[in-house]
Motif scaffolding. Sequence first.
Motif, PDB file in Angstrom:
ATOM      1  N   PRO A 150     -20.364 -56.949 -49.548  1.00  0.00           N
ATOM      2  CA  PRO A 150     -20.313 -57.780 -48.332  1.00  0.00           C
ATOM      3  C   PRO A 150     -20.031 -56.958 -47.078  1.00  0.00           C
ATOM      4  O   PRO A 150     -20.602 -57.202 -46.020  1.00  0.00           O
ATOM      5  CB  PRO A 150     -19.170 -58.767 -48.608  1.00  0.00           C
ATOM      6  CG  PRO A 150     -18.969 -58.744 -50.072  1.00  0.00           C
ATOM      7  CD  PRO A 150     -19.356 -57.376 -50.520  1.00  0.00           C
ATOM      8  N   ARG A 151     -19.134 -55.960 -47.224  1.00  0.00           N
ATOM      9  CA  ARG A 151     -18.762 -55.101 -46.101  1.00  0.00           C
ATOM     10  C   ARG A 151     -19.975 -54.287 -45.606  1.00  0.00           C
ATOM     11  O   ARG A 151     -20.231 -54.191 -44.408  1.00  0.00           O
ATOM     12  CB  ARG A 151     -17.637 -54.155 -46.548  1.00  0.00           C
ATOM     13  CG  ARG A 151     -17.145 -53.189 -45.506  1.00  0.00           C
ATOM     14  CD  ARG A 151     -16.285 -53.873 -44.484  1.00  0.00           C
ATOM     15  NE  ARG A 151     -15.662 -52.939 -43.575  1.00  0.00           N
ATOM     16  CZ  ARG A 151     -14.709 -53.270 -42.725  1.00  0.00           C
ATOM     17  NH1 ARG A 151     -14.280 -54.500 -42.665  1.00  0.00           N
ATOM     18  NH2 ARG A 151     -14.190 -52.395 -41.904  1.00  0.00           N
ATOM     19  N   ALA A 152     -20.716 -53.723 -46.578  1.00  0.00           N
ATOM     20  CA  ALA A 152     -21.881 -52.886 -46.232  1.00  0.00           C
ATOM     21  C   ALA A 152     -22.949 -53.713 -45.524  1.00  0.00           C
ATOM     22  O   ALA A 152     -23.537 -53.271 -44.533  1.00  0.00           O
ATOM     23  CB  ALA A 152     -22.445 -52.247 -47.496  1.00  0.00           C
ATOM     24  N   TRP A 153     -23.197 -54.938 -46.020  1.00  0.00           N
ATOM     25  CA  TRP A 153     -24.198 -55.819 -45.390  1.00  0.00           C
ATOM     26  C   TRP A 153     -23.762 -56.205 -43.983  1.00  0.00           C
ATOM     27  O   TRP A 153     -24.553 -56.164 -43.041  1.00  0.00           O
ATOM     28  CB  TRP A 153     -24.430 -57.061 -46.252  1.00  0.00           C
ATOM     29  CG  TRP A 153     -24.952 -58.249 -45.490  1.00  0.00           C
ATOM     30  CD1 TRP A 153     -24.338 -59.436 -45.289  1.00  0.00           C
ATOM     31  CD2 TRP A 153     -26.216 -58.348 -44.796  1.00  0.00           C
ATOM     32  NE1 TRP A 153     -25.116 -60.271 -44.520  1.00  0.00           N
ATOM     33  CE2 TRP A 153     -26.276 -59.632 -44.206  1.00  0.00           C
ATOM     34  CE3 TRP A 153     -27.294 -57.481 -44.606  1.00  0.00           C
ATOM     35  CZ2 TRP A 153     -27.358 -60.068 -43.446  1.00  0.00           C
ATOM     36  CZ3 TRP A 153     -28.379 -57.911 -43.848  1.00  0.00           C
ATOM     37  CH2 TRP A 153     -28.407 -59.181 -43.282  1.00  0.00           C
ATOM     38  N   ASN A 154     -22.482 -56.545 -43.826  1.00  0.00           N
ATOM     39  CA  ASN A 154     -21.981 -56.967 -42.519  1.00  0.00           C
ATOM     40  C   ASN A 154     -22.077 -55.835 -41.497  1.00  0.00           C
ATOM     41  O   ASN A 154     -22.449 -56.056 -40.342  1.00  0.00           O
ATOM     42  CB  ASN A 154     -20.542 -57.477 -42.627  1.00  0.00           C
ATOM     43  CG  ASN A 154     -20.044 -58.070 -41.332  1.00  0.00           C
ATOM     44  OD1 ASN A 154     -19.376 -57.404 -40.547  1.00  0.00           O
ATOM     45  ND2 ASN A 154     -20.401 -59.312 -41.065  1.00  0.00           N
ATOM     46  N   ALA A 155     -21.774 -54.618 -41.944  1.00  0.00           N
ATOM     47  CA  ALA A 155     -21.859 -53.451 -41.050  1.00  0.00           C
ATOM     48  C   ALA A 155     -23.300 -53.239 -40.585  1.00  0.00           C
ATOM     49  O   ALA A 155     -23.559 -52.921 -39.426  1.00  0.00           O
ATOM     50  CB  ALA A 155     -21.347 -52.210 -41.775  1.00  0.00           C
ATOM     51  N   ARG A 156     -24.255 -53.472 -41.504  1.00  0.00           N
ATOM     52  CA  ARG A 156     -25.676 -53.290 -41.186  1.00  0.00           C
ATOM     53  C   ARG A 156     -26.164 -54.321 -40.161  1.00  0.00           C
ATOM     54  O   ARG A 156     -26.787 -53.980 -39.170  1.00  0.00           O
ATOM     55  CB  ARG A 156     -26.467 -53.393 -42.498  1.00  0.00           C
ATOM     56  CG  ARG A 156     -27.972 -53.425 -42.332  1.00  0.00           C
ATOM     57  CD  ARG A 156     -28.565 -52.020 -42.193  1.00  0.00           C
ATOM     58  NE  ARG A 156     -29.915 -52.074 -41.653  1.00  0.00           N
ATOM     59  CZ  ARG A 156     -31.009 -52.301 -42.356  1.00  0.00           C
ATOM     60  NH1 ARG A 156     -30.934 -52.488 -43.660  1.00  0.00           N
ATOM     61  NH2 ARG A 156     -32.186 -52.331 -41.776  1.00  0.00           N
TER      62      ARG A 156
END
Length: 359
Positions: A150-156
């Motif tokens: 979730p963190r990686a997607w949100n950062a993207r």
Amino acid sequence: QKALQKKSWRNAMDEEIKAIKKNGTCELASIPKGNKTIGVKWVYKVKKNAKGEVERYEARLVAKGYIQRAGIDYEEVFAPVARLETVRLIISLAAQNNWKIHQMDVKSAFLNGVLEEEVYIEQPQGYEVKGEEDKVLKLKKALYGLKQAPRAWNARIDKYLKERNFIKCPYEHALYIKIQNGDTLIVCLYVDDLIFTGSNASMFKEFKKEMTKEFEMTDIGLMSYYLGIEVKQEDEGILITQEGYAKEILRKFKMEDSNPVCTPIECGIKLSRHEEGEKVDSTLFKSLVGSLRYLTCTRLDILYAVRVVSRYMENPTTTHLKAAKRILRYVKGTTNFGLYYSVSDNYDLVGYSDSDWSG
């Protein structure tokens, strides 16, 4: 094994593998010495609409993230999502200005998040590369089930929107606003579900086009069903209800045949922690109160009653359960109730305080 034999599930699995390959999520590799592989499994879900009709079959390849170790396999995991108060405020704003709210869904959203850590997974069951069965997959991008996904997607998505001149709200980190030539575009994120509204239809088209170019998107059109909330957009105003969810709760707690009552709580009732009666299953009681709390998104009429029973989740007795079941009996007779947002001449934010001094 059964899913592999059913065409609808097999097609859904093929689609997921195709999305993973197209996205460049992983590559075949030999595992370095000292590294561990994370197992994967298939998760199946039937997606339904507000009427309970089957919309599509969804198969997800999910990593067994529970074996990941903090500091080795992942660092940060937190990712912000929009609060339901924010969603309601957007609906209110759209109704007041006669704007339409549109909805888009990011296909395989987590596959877009770029990983900073080195993660290896097993080859998915039913899709092993012939002659290379001993090899593993090295992840370049996130996969569902990984703790940092979730963190990686949100950062993207956060980086992408900021590059497109969107300003992130400092008080709600899932809300973005773009102002261009006096026109406004508001975008609200809830993981991979995205709603947007604003004053200019051409900005919508441009936004949709850019998003579809960058990510694989499903254009749902006008917002009609979002996070279990049914939305009816009309020229006079916007109605939001949770009729389907209310009926689901009644079925879940076997109250669909109960006799309706006209108030959610008895007048003047005083509950306490040391209430007489037998102890009841606290897990069941918590589940009931949690379900009712989500129903308060559109049902402010039960808000007080739900808050009263939610004080006794630790050691509930039959008296507390009876009070909670009374709310369900009230819901039984009012499943079609909801919130209606209409145009107002006096569009001010007003707060109310009900101080029960005498109580």
